[in-house]
Design a protein around this motif. Sequence first.
Motif, PDB file in Angstrom:
ATOM      1  N   VAL A 217       0.838  -1.204   0.000  1.00  0.00           N
ATOM      2  CA  VAL A 217       0.000   0.000   0.000  1.00  0.00           C
ATOM      3  C   VAL A 217       0.866   1.243   0.000  1.00  0.00           C
ATOM      4  N   SER A 218       1.944   1.217   0.804  1.00  0.00           N
ATOM      5  CA  SER A 218       2.863   2.349   0.843  1.00  0.00           C
ATOM      6  C   SER A 218       3.481   2.617  -0.518  1.00  0.00           C
ATOM      7  N   LEU A 219       3.835   1.539  -1.220  1.00  0.00           N
ATOM      8  CA  LEU A 219       4.435   1.683  -2.552  1.00  0.00           C
ATOM      9  C   LEU A 219       3.418   2.203  -3.563  1.00  0.00           C
ATOM     10  N   LEU A 220       2.196   1.662  -3.511  1.00  0.00           N
ATOM     11  CA  LEU A 220       1.180   2.034  -4.498  1.00  0.00           C
ATOM     12  C   LEU A 220       0.626   3.430  -4.270  1.00  0.00           C
ATOM     13  N   SER A 221       0.556   3.842  -3.018  1.00  0.00           N
ATOM     14  CA  SER A 221      -0.115   5.104  -2.697  1.00  0.00           C
ATOM     15  C   SER A 221       0.565   6.314  -3.323  1.00  0.00           C
ATOM     16  N   LYS A 222       1.847   6.173  -3.668  1.00  0.00           N
ATOM     17  CA  LYS A 222       2.573   7.281  -4.292  1.00  0.00           C
ATOM     18  C   LYS A 222       2.810   7.061  -5.783  1.00  0.00           C
ATOM     19  N   SER A 223       2.295   5.956  -6.307  1.00  0.00           N
ATOM     20  CA  SER A 223       2.509   5.640  -7.725  1.00  0.00           C
ATOM     21  C   SER A 223       1.313   6.130  -8.536  1.00  0.00           C
ATOM     22  N   PHE A 224       1.190   7.431  -8.636  1.00  0.00           N
ATOM     23  CA  PHE A 224      -0.002   8.033  -9.236  1.00  0.00           C
ATOM     24  C   PHE A 224      -0.129   7.759 -10.736  1.00  0.00           C
ATOM     25  N   ALA A 225       0.987   7.429 -11.402  1.00  0.00           N
ATOM     26  CA  ALA A 225       0.949   7.189 -12.851  1.00  0.00           C
ATOM     27  C   ALA A 225       0.737   5.719 -13.197  1.00  0.00           C
ATOM     28  N   LEU A 226       0.564   4.867 -12.194  1.00  0.00           N
ATOM     29  CA  LEU A 226       0.491   3.424 -12.426  1.00  0.00           C
ATOM     30  C   LEU A 226      -0.710   3.055 -13.290  1.00  0.00           C
ATOM     31  N   GLU A 227      -0.435   2.284 -14.358  1.00  0.00           N
ATOM     32  CA  GLU A 227      -1.482   1.818 -15.269  1.00  0.00           C
ATOM     33  C   GLU A 227      -1.665   0.307 -15.217  1.00  0.00           C
ATOM     34  N   GLU A 228      -0.587  -0.442 -14.910  1.00  0.00           N
ATOM     35  CA  GLU A 228      -0.651  -1.901 -14.861  1.00  0.00           C
ATOM     36  C   GLU A 228       0.009  -2.405 -13.584  1.00  0.00           C
ATOM     37  N   LEU A 229      -0.679  -3.304 -12.885  1.00  0.00           N
ATOM     38  CA  LEU A 229      -0.139  -3.927 -11.673  1.00  0.00           C
ATOM     39  C   LEU A 229      -0.253  -5.435 -11.817  1.00  0.00           C
TER      40      LEU A 229
END
Length: 518
Positions: A217-229
């Motif tokens: 969650v900590s990693l994802l919460s700042k990955s505002f440009a993320l399109e694919e996980l």
Amino acid sequence: MEGSNQLPSSASSQDEKCTLSQGYAIFQGDKTLRYSGPDLPKDIWHHILSLMPLRDAARAACVSRGFLCSWRCRPNLIFTKETLSLEQNRKHRVRKGDKTCAFASRVDHILKNHSGIGVKRLELSICDFCGIKVSSIDRWLQIAITPGIEEIILLLPSNYMEMYNFPLSLLFDGRGSSIQYLDLMYCTLRPTVGLGCLRSMAKLCLSDVCIMDDELVSLLSKSFALEELELRYCSEIICLMIPCLERLKCLTVFECINLQMIKSNAPNITTFSFYGDPIELSLGESSQVKELDMSCSDVPNFICYSITKLPYIVPNLISLTLSSVNEGINTPTVAAKFLHLQRLEICLEADKAMPPEYDYLSLVSFLEASPVLETFILSVYQYDMKHDSVSEEALHMREMPEHKHSNLKNVMILGFCSAKSMVELACHVLKNTTSLKSITLDTVYDCYDVDKIGRCYTTSAREIGECKPLTRQMILEAERGSMAIERYILGKVPSTVELTVRGPCVHCHDIRRAKTRF
């Protein structure tokens, strides 16, 4: 250069006279030939070398000082056993320890002579070299991860999963702000709270990575440009909480064995692939998922579960693929609808055999629940055949005239067998689908035939011997299936419908050589 562990570190005295505009020297015995290449700007030559394979670029750097400059600023550093010429040679067997030393030596030599400027992509695939030191991996990453890098792919051997902690500190000080793609396999990842260095990352792939719920969650919460996980075999994750990432469109979760729940606040996920045991799934009140691929290999009767639950969880589906092992309960008729579903693929696989009483005709419930369905694909694979074949005494076929499918155009049944309910399903489709254009009945389910274009003897794209092996019993059942098609189905095909019938491969499925069991 061929077979050498040493890649260029400096130009020869003769090459120093050659610039990019002057061309380069070619040595043939005692003669030195000079070729004047086109007078191009330096950045164009850099781009040309960046498109060359690693080994070829290294060779080019040996013949020109200008090429050497490009080599030292090479943007794509791809270190695999192929790019470093460490493929297994059948004539010259090399011990694993020697290959590991050669791999480490070549990577060391290349990175020591690289300027550290302009690296865009780093791929470090050490899957086949278990003896690489952790300190060496850290040193290589330290050199290659520089400001401006866009892709990092680190693939380690399985024994490194708990042994190697990916150094996120290397991504601080602006070095991680340009990363668009991060792919890690077999390592530990421990993000700290407030990590904001991956603000440009568009794709994140973690495979066999040790990372806990709050850390992810900590990693994802700042990955505002993320399109694919993409998460594969990440066993520490129990509850996958996805923050409100507005750009996130594709989510893949594969065999995370301890996962119990997925709760997503990302409003625009359109493609979702899930493989594992059924879990609590919450994709938002108005899920925008359009394409769903789900497989639950350890849970029986998953198809039955899907038709009762999924219309409420993912109401806007356009494409749905379901895979089930050991389906034993007939598909029930339900009131819920897949109002937008246009493509449906159902894969049934049995460890031994489908129950003899399983009713394939019950799958019409899915067709009825999908009023705008255009394509239906049914794949059936079973190791043993326990059903009773349709016979002359069973000429009376069940009919379901109340079930009409006005939009269905294309139907494929792969692994078509002689079971009476399978024949009834095909007859039902032919009789109750007014818009049908084509129907394909294949008496063999070939999982290698990914494009569904036929056996190896029907296409030049595949070599003879690539079809899935069949037991003697499977080949005999395929022949019975072909007889059932000819006897009960062929005469019911309207003139407006194209019928394609496929059987075993004449090259790969010779019953005289087939085994009774694998």
